[in-house]
Design a protein around this motif. Structure first.
Motif, PDB file in Angstrom:
ATOM      1  N   SER B  43       3.455 -15.021   3.837  1.00 31.05           N
ATOM      2  CA  SER B  43       4.224 -15.294   2.706  1.00 31.05           C
ATOM      3  C   SER B  43       4.429 -16.970   2.667  1.00 31.05           C
ATOM      4  O   SER B  43       4.406 -17.562   1.343  1.00 31.05           O
ATOM      5  CB  SER B  43       5.547 -14.773   2.661  1.00 31.05           C
ATOM      6  OG  SER B  43       6.246 -14.995   3.839  1.00 31.05           O
ATOM      7  N   GLU B  64       9.237 -13.208   1.133  1.00 32.75           N
ATOM      8  CA  GLU B  64       8.565 -11.997   1.831  1.00 32.75           C
ATOM      9  C   GLU B  64       9.074 -10.714   1.489  1.00 32.75           C
ATOM     10  O   GLU B  64       8.404  -9.596   1.271  1.00 32.75           O
ATOM     11  CB  GLU B  64       8.684 -12.325   3.439  1.00 32.75           C
ATOM     12  CG  GLU B  64       8.011 -11.395   4.304  1.00 32.75           C
ATOM     13  CD  GLU B  64       7.178 -11.874   5.413  1.00 32.75           C
ATOM     14  OE1 GLU B  64       8.112 -12.607   6.197  1.00 32.75           O
ATOM     15  OE2 GLU B  64       5.898 -11.641   5.748  1.00 32.75           O
ATOM     16  N   ALA B  65      10.517 -10.708   1.599  1.00 31.00           N
ATOM     17  CA  ALA B  65      11.351  -9.351   1.111  1.00 31.00           C
ATOM     18  C   ALA B  65      10.804  -8.894  -0.292  1.00 31.00           C
ATOM     19  O   ALA B  65      10.736  -7.759  -0.396  1.00 31.00           O
ATOM     20  CB  ALA B  65      12.638  -9.723   1.114  1.00 31.00           C
ATOM     21  N   LEU B  67       8.158  -9.431  -1.780  1.00 31.92           N
ATOM     22  CA  LEU B  67       6.670  -9.048  -1.743  1.00 31.92           C
ATOM     23  C   LEU B  67       6.642  -7.563  -0.967  1.00 31.92           C
ATOM     24  O   LEU B  67       5.888  -6.759  -1.532  1.00 31.92           O
ATOM     25  CB  LEU B  67       5.828 -10.171  -1.004  1.00 31.92           C
ATOM     26  CG  LEU B  67       5.546 -11.457  -1.692  1.00 31.92           C
ATOM     27  CD1 LEU B  67       5.102 -12.260  -0.789  1.00 31.92           C
ATOM     28  CD2 LEU B  67       4.806 -11.147  -3.227  1.00 31.92           C
ATOM     29  N   VAL B  68       7.239  -7.376  -0.026  1.00 32.00           N
ATOM     30  CA  VAL B  68       7.196  -6.263   0.603  1.00 32.00           C
ATOM     31  C   VAL B  68       7.958  -5.147  -0.374  1.00 32.00           C
ATOM     32  O   VAL B  68       7.537  -3.957  -0.442  1.00 32.00           O
ATOM     33  CB  VAL B  68       8.144  -6.390   1.836  1.00 32.00           C
ATOM     34  CG1 VAL B  68       8.527  -4.889   2.486  1.00 32.00           C
ATOM     35  CG2 VAL B  68       7.469  -7.073   3.062  1.00 32.00           C
ATOM     36  N   ALA B  69       9.153  -5.229  -1.119  1.00 33.37           N
ATOM     37  CA  ALA B  69       9.816  -4.484  -1.886  1.00 33.37           C
ATOM     38  C   ALA B  69       8.866  -3.789  -2.979  1.00 33.37           C
ATOM     39  O   ALA B  69       8.965  -2.384  -3.233  1.00 33.37           O
ATOM     40  CB  ALA B  69      11.095  -4.855  -2.508  1.00 33.37           C
ATOM     41  N   VAL B  71       5.247  -3.270  -3.178  1.00 38.66           N
ATOM     42  CA  VAL B  71       4.023  -2.991  -2.794  1.00 38.66           C
ATOM     43  C   VAL B  71       3.623  -1.625  -3.355  1.00 38.66           C
ATOM     44  O   VAL B  71       2.396  -1.369  -3.548  1.00 38.66           O
ATOM     45  CB  VAL B  71       3.785  -2.601  -0.853  1.00 38.66           C
ATOM     46  CG1 VAL B  71       3.924  -4.141  -0.635  1.00 38.66           C
ATOM     47  CG2 VAL B  71       4.614  -1.867  -0.304  1.00 38.66           C
ATOM     48  N   ASP B  72       4.443  -0.591  -3.574  1.00 40.71           N
ATOM     49  CA  ASP B  72       3.859   0.723  -3.984  1.00 40.71           C
ATOM     50  C   ASP B  72       5.077   1.347  -4.703  1.00 40.71           C
ATOM     51  O   ASP B  72       6.104   1.512  -4.343  1.00 40.71           O
ATOM     52  CB  ASP B  72       3.551   1.540  -2.790  1.00 40.71           C
ATOM     53  CG  ASP B  72       2.678   2.797  -3.206  1.00 40.71           C
ATOM     54  OD1 ASP B  72       1.980   2.838  -4.309  1.00 40.71           O
ATOM     55  OD2 ASP B  72       2.682   3.736  -2.233  1.00 40.71           O
ATOM     56  N   LEU B 225       2.934 -12.926  -8.432  1.00 42.96           N
ATOM     57  CA  LEU B 225       3.197 -12.652  -7.192  1.00 42.96           C
ATOM     58  C   LEU B 225       3.222 -10.851  -7.146  1.00 42.96           C
ATOM     59  O   LEU B 225       2.873 -10.332  -5.878  1.00 42.96           O
ATOM     60  CB  LEU B 225       4.594 -13.112  -6.693  1.00 42.96           C
ATOM     61  CG  LEU B 225       4.524 -14.632  -6.598  1.00 42.96           C
ATOM     62  CD1 LEU B 225       5.794 -15.174  -6.605  1.00 42.96           C
ATOM     63  CD2 LEU B 225       3.901 -15.078  -5.284  1.00 42.96           C
ATOM     64  N   VAL B 227       1.310  -8.995  -8.517  1.00 38.79           N
ATOM     65  CA  VAL B 227      -0.134  -8.658  -8.418  1.00 38.79           C
ATOM     66  C   VAL B 227      -0.639  -8.731  -6.834  1.00 38.79           C
ATOM     67  O   VAL B 227      -1.162  -7.850  -6.323  1.00 38.79           O
ATOM     68  CB  VAL B 227      -1.000  -9.565  -9.068  1.00 38.79           C
ATOM     69  CG1 VAL B 227      -2.617  -9.636  -8.467  1.00 38.79           C
ATOM     70  CG2 VAL B 227      -0.991  -9.375 -10.628  1.00 38.79           C
ATOM     71  N   LEU B 228      -0.037  -9.827  -6.276  1.00 38.90           N
ATOM     72  CA  LEU B 228      -0.500  -9.798  -4.648  1.00 38.90           C
ATOM     73  C   LEU B 228       0.143  -8.652  -3.927  1.00 38.90           C
ATOM     74  O   LEU B 228      -0.388  -8.111  -2.960  1.00 38.90           O
ATOM     75  CB  LEU B 228       0.074 -11.072  -4.240  1.00 38.90           C
ATOM     76  CG  LEU B 228      -0.871 -12.300  -4.501  1.00 38.90           C
ATOM     77  CD1 LEU B 228      -0.115 -13.656  -3.880  1.00 38.90           C
ATOM     78  CD2 LEU B 228      -2.219 -12.304  -4.451  1.00 38.90           C
ATOM     79  N   ILE B 232      -1.496  -4.324  -2.132  1.00 38.27           N
ATOM     80  CA  ILE B 232      -1.202  -3.922  -0.863  1.00 38.27           C
ATOM     81  C   ILE B 232      -1.200  -2.370  -1.040  1.00 38.27           C
ATOM     82  O   ILE B 232      -1.802  -1.244  -0.511  1.00 38.27           O
ATOM     83  CB  ILE B 232      -0.154  -4.269  -0.252  1.00 38.27           C
ATOM     84  CG1 ILE B 232      -0.381  -5.925   0.135  1.00 38.27           C
ATOM     85  CG2 ILE B 232       0.001  -3.549   1.233  1.00 38.27           C
ATOM     86  CD1 ILE B 232       0.959  -6.320   0.575  1.00 38.27           C
TER      87      ILE B 232
END
Lengths: 262, 262, 262, 262
Positions: B43, B64-65, B67-69, B71-72, B225, B227-228, B232
């Motif tokens: 991140s 990072e939090a 981005l993790v949240a 993902v899907d 962001l 999109v990134l 995943i």
């Protein structure tokens, strides 16, 4: 199963182990998303989503190093140039990234995947009784003209090789990864150096392939992980370009007209 | 400048501050890549590539939090279904990801970007002298029918809201981020709850938009962001699908034929 | 060559025989565009752009029939379903078409290309002295499990086969095309019918592959031409979907949740 | 309705008027495909798929002329350059076309759509009682800085304008099309010529927009039809590039390194 799907066949057509949704519930690989937020790093999340379990910190760190190493190689890479041109065409950043990621194909993004397969083949030959140098020699002789993961058109020595291999070596010493793919990769490098006039050292694709394979990712995910990594550079270049305000950027300055082939 | 580019116009056409390549040299935002490998988290690397400097650990953790949240959200999301179908069509994972990422458009991936703009507008009105509740009321009244970043078709309460906002609150308390976008977002939420029959709580797009805006990312990067992050999940579903071995997977079981519109 | 490109190397990097632009001048394959507008049919234009010369009317008609035949096969085809979902995600029709066309890969759009190669191989064996039935038998035995261009999961007999082959037969009789690929294709069909319990008749990919090969298009263009043809159906479905006004259409009705794989 | 879809909700989710499949049956817009093969031209097929009925020959000819006119504008167009680079990256022609078509966005492929809307607005104002010159003046003054469909960065006069408008004029005279959009477009052109220092003549986007609008296609299909047309040039350039055998072609010759932005 619902009134409109009494046999469950329709729900089953889209069955997945990756995630589960219910109103108010989001589980990713069986874990409530709220337990992951703030506790889990991005590379651990990638591992979790692809494999179903969480890595230990050393595994996550090795994966992270490989992902960081490959984020970008500048606008001479077709994917980056494509992202920049796409970003000037009146599409969203999502589409600029998509046109670019799409070109990470067999030639542009596939060397890592090919390298894992290549090293897998050598290790299988060794497991079947061949000694390593002989297995390497046979693999190189029977393989493609350019060994995937070795040599670079541009860099005499790829500056990413040493730090990445250093991390793998340290992980082998500490029992984090088995070390077989590293061993095979170094044997290929030694063979290529002895055989030709000049060394053909491992490149970024080779070094990251070794990391992914040592961590247990199958070959196609070497390409998949490269896609995630390079998407970062692609986005960065697309974003930089949008801030210049150009419209419909072509590949060369506007006053130069493409020459004519007969 | 070279013999074939004496004025530098061609090199200049592709000028970039993101990366610099020379034989044996790779610099990303001015930093040698070998200094980043093994020292820099993913991140932080995203931040560096997009902005040119490195975040401090608290900033990186907040990014990072978020981005993790995101993902899907499972195969009912068109992007995920597209990735799974594409992966059965005889293209590489890069192309399966591309077809999917491409659809993170204004409706499917744009709510975060729209939410940042919406909150920016409220804060600008406040800075110009309006009080916050009045600025919120006017923005909601003049805005689109659905306030971007609020409410969810599926989740009565989005389980990602509380942990994300909790992290922002703590970052505000510790002076990591200013807290203005959080304040504006909570004011919108309160206004929507007071106005209608039922609360319309912040959703994942709203909560991540607040994080990205608090960290100083401009609105279009909220989509970038995302999109990134969603790449995943897209990759994970595409990969899972390839392991099933289906070919040319359609959207519904094969025995069901699409109905006929008049 | 210009001041900024004195050696012509930059113009040469993008050299092309397809088109030439100068201010006020557009030449396509050496022909001024104004001479083509209103005089040249769309299938002749496709031929011209791909090959550099214009077809005679019978050749153009045969090409046109193949292109017309393959425009669509409904939303159970992943490409069509993808186009429809993409069109609801807030991207332009160009991006909806792109996400879909992208999936016309080896499995979904490659059978024509594979069939041309397969028939080429048989004809090369024949040219080298084998008799046709023996060449066919060997090719089928050594080839993939499913012979590309033959058999259909859904249609017992593909309704496009007979009219397409009828046009080829008539073209052979009139000397428009040589007839070798038709001969080879029919021999494969006869062999498959004799060998198994039930006939495995030629499908759309086989019939169009024969047309493209008879007209002299190399194998990869069988896929390329299919892309042009199927783009029409893709656009039609994407457009129809946009008129329904749905947002973020998933693959199945919203009340059905994907099942959970262990 | 089947055992697994007793209510028909799943079949209904994918309902379409475009095509109907049953084993042995393919109907496109209600017509058996075998009746279309060999009898129907490609531009008529495009019309049929998008609209549900078949055009008369004059309508089909006008549509065909517009589609032919826009197939290509050389590798300085970002879409064409993208197709060529993508074709060297180890992906299929389908993916090379997709990455390129994807960039026919608001700036690169949207001018026709915008021009139709612009002319629609003028005609609506006229229908509401304004006289045409006043409606044009107001539309230009209130519109974007560059009037979509007028002027060209490269061509002082677009060589495609005259032949296309000539075909429209002739179609108006023969009662094939009403002529309103032509009238509005010429009025805009006259206004722009009178207003500025130099004429800003209609370009390819303007001339094809007039044809599409005269034929009754709604604005978004001006972009959709351009996508079909330009796909031909995109494919031709991608195919030419694959025959050169380059790998991972960047945007400029390899010896030129991108300059560094501060």
């Amino acid at each position: 199963m619902t009134e409109i799907d009494p046999t469950g066949a329709v729900a089953g057509w889209w069955a997945t182990a990756v995630s589960r949704m219910e109103p108010g519930v989001i589980e990713l690989r069986g874990r409530p998303v709220q337990d992951l937020i703030g506790t889990t790093g991005l590379s651990s999340m990638i591992w979790l989503m692809l494999r179903g379990d969480l890595p230990d910190p050393r595994q996550a760190g090795l994966l992270e190093a490989a992902l960081v190493a490959a984020v970008d190689h500048g606008p001479q890479a077709p994917s980056i140039a494509i992202a920049r041109m796409a970003a000037t065409c009146g599409v969203g950043l999502n589409s600029a990234v998509a046109s670019a990621v799409n070109t990470l194909g067999d030639s542009h993004g596939g060397a890592g995947e090919q390298c894992v397969r290549f090293l897998d083949g050598i290790l299988e030959a060794e497991a079947a009784g061949a000694d390593l140098p002989a297995a390497v020699e046979r693999a190189v002789r029977q393989g493609p003209r350019y060994v995937p993961g070795f040599g670079h058109r541009f860099h005499p020595v790829d500056p990413r090789r040493d730090p990445l291999l250093g991390l793998v070596e340290s992980a082998v010493q500490d029992g984090v990864v088995p070390g077989d793919h590293l061993r095979a990769g170094l044997a290929v490098e030694a063979y290529l150096a002895a055989k030709g006039d000049r060394p053909i050292p491992m490149n970024i694709d080779g070094a990251t392939a070794i990391i992914y394979a040592e961590l247990g990712f199958p070959a196609p995910l070497a390409r998949g992980l490269f896609v995630l990594s390079r998407s970062i550079g692609i986005l960065a270049h697309a974003w930089e370009e949008t801030q210049q305000g150009r419209r419909n950027k072509g590949p060369i300055p506007r006053s130069i007209l493409p020459a004519r082939l007969p």
